[in-house]
Design a protein around this motif. Structure first.
Motif, mmCIF file in Angstrom:
data_model
loop_
_atom_site.group_PDB
_atom_site.id
_atom_site.type_symbol
_atom_site.label_atom_id
_atom_site.label_comp_id
_atom_site.label_asym_id
_atom_site.label_seq_id
_atom_site.Cartn_x
_atom_site.Cartn_y
_atom_site.Cartn_z
ATOM 1 N N ARG A 1 -72.945 21.754 -10.196
ATOM 2 C CA ARG A 1 -73.955 20.655 -10.328
ATOM 3 C C ARG A 1 -75.145 21.267 -9.350
ATOM 4 N NH1 ARG A 1 -72.688 14.480 -10.274
ATOM 5 N NH2 ARG A 1 -72.090 15.357 -12.454
ATOM 6 N N ARG B 1 -60.067 12.411 -4.870
ATOM 7 C CA ARG B 1 -60.551 13.392 -5.633
ATOM 8 C C ARG B 1 -59.543 13.954 -6.339
ATOM 9 N NH1 ARG B 1 -64.302 12.775 -1.731
ATOM 10 N NH2 ARG B 1 -66.525 12.483 -2.463
ATOM 11 N N ASP C 1 -71.306 10.499 -6.880
ATOM 12 C CA ASP C 1 -71.955 11.420 -6.178
ATOM 13 C C ASP C 1 -72.528 11.105 -4.931
ATOM 14 O OD1 ASP C 1 -71.407 13.543 -8.044
ATOM 15 O OD2 ASP C 1 -73.255 13.065 -9.199
ATOM 16 N N LEU D 1 -67.881 21.464 -8.414
ATOM 17 C CA LEU D 1 -67.023 20.230 -8.359
ATOM 18 C C LEU D 1 -65.884 20.568 -8.398
ATOM 19 C CD1 LEU D 1 -69.402 18.019 -10.749
ATOM 20 C CD2 LEU D 1 -69.452 18.411 -7.996
#
Length: 379
Positions: free
Chosen positions: A22, A204, A260, A16
């Protein structure tokens, strides 16, 4: 709890933006996402359901689709890209999944796929092209693995025209949008114009990537690390913003614009305001893809930023250092976006009028002035 190891499961690890890793699990045969960890009750239940519906095809297009979904190349795609591919491959499997592999050797099979493209393309040309692109990726993977001789869709012609060379946000458009926009959307507009980055990278962007003078951003699409020296105007905005979380751009309550499973929240808010301020019609949602292409989009701000930098006198290498394009890509964008802009036109005429090399042209006149100029020359 003992961690179970189950055959038929693909494990994908994603790093990430904050540096953490993840882990995702997928059923190999169907591509279905498996929640939790191997051994968890919800994981076992999802795996059992996927096994129940797993196709048993071994020598048809469904088999190629399964192979592709389990490939390393597919696992390395962005989560949002994987979700979109799975959606389209489900539809393609329903349409062509039972077609035997031997049929791909026939020269007529290409026409079958192109007829399907035309059928979908009558109302959704971009969707039609995207479906064939995904199917072509499946065939290319199968050809590399030796499952089929060649990709029958190699070099197919797209029917959707995605040229947005004239889709530039003008000063008037930006003023109209900013007038009554919520502050969250205003911040997104300013950040996009002053960095030239893509939607997915901007939503992001984290505060840790901003040093006070520079934004250090690794683009998700190209993996290029781009250091962006911030303008005074952008620093003024960033330094005056409340830091409500890890991300620079957030909703009013401080939540990020992405999860997500979905990164379209800002896009939806943006579209709603475009309609409210008159930059899109009220019936925008009911328009076809081709009709929608005539209106401005968030991602057009990237080309607008390139245009503004060029109008400010920046050379191609300078522009590429900010936007993260290669020199070749930046040149292509400028060739496309700089076809006709008022600022460049004004600058060109000003240069034409003031250059000694064009002085003779600026003196040219018709009628009596021409005779006067001739007599002045003889004297």
């Amino acid at each position: 709890m003992v961690k179970a190891k189950i055959k038929g499961v693909n494990t994908v690890r994603k790093r990430l933006a904050n540096g953490s890793v993840r882990v995702y699990h997928y059923h190999r045969a169907t591509g279905a996402a498996l929640p939790g960890r191997p051994g968890d009750p919800e994981f076992i239940a999802a795996f059992a359901e996927a096994e129940r519906i797993a196709p048993k095809d071994v020598a048809n297009i469904n088999a190629l689709i399964r192979d592709y979904l389990g490939s390393l190349g597919f696992s390395r795609k962005e989560d949002s890209t994987q979700r979109e591919y799975r959606r389209m491959l489900l539809l393609l499997g329903e349409k062509f999944g039972k077609l035997p592999l031997r049929a791909l050797d026939s020269p007529r099979v290409r026409g079958v796929f192109l007829d399907y493209q035309e059928q979908i393309g009558r109302t959704r040309p971009r969707e039609a092209d995207n479906r064939l692109s995904v199917l072509s990726a499946v065939f290319s993977h199968a050809a590399r693995k030796g499952r089929i001789k060649d990709n029958p869709l190699r070099g197919f012609e797209r029917i959707y025209s995605g040229d947005r060379s004239e889709k530039i946000w003008t000063a008037s458009d930006i003023t109209t949008f900013m007038a009554d926009a919520p502050v969250e959307l205003q911040r997104a507009m300013i950040l996009a114009l002053h960095t030239g980055q893509r939607y997915g990278d901007l939503i992001r962007l984290e505060w840790s990537q901003y040093s006070g003078m520079t934004i250090l951003l690794r683009q998700r699409k190209t993996k290029v690390l781009v250091p962006i020296h911030t303008s005074r105007s952008l620093r003024q905005m960033l330094d005056g913003m409340p830091r409500q979380g890890e991300n620079v751009l957030t909703r009013a309550d401080g939540r990020p614009w992405f999860t997500d499973a979905n990164d379209k929240a800002l896009s939806k808010e943006w579209s709603a305001h475009m309609i409210a301020c008159g930059l899109r019609p009220q019936n925008y949602a009911t328009l076809t893809q081709q009709e929608k292409s005539h209106f401005l989009r968030f991602n057009d701000l990237r080309g607008t930023a390139v245009t503004l930098l060029a109008e400010a006198g920046c050379e191609v290498p300078q522009i590429a250092s900010i936007t993260g394009h290669t020199l070749q890509s930046a040149t292509r964008i400028l060739e496309k976006y700089l076809a006709m802009t008022p600022a460049l036109s004004r600058a060109a005429i000003q240069a034409f009028e003031s250059s000694p090399a064009t002085a003779f042209a600026n003196k040219l006149q018709t009628g009596p002035q021409r005779k006067e100029q001739s007599s002045e020359k003889t004297q």
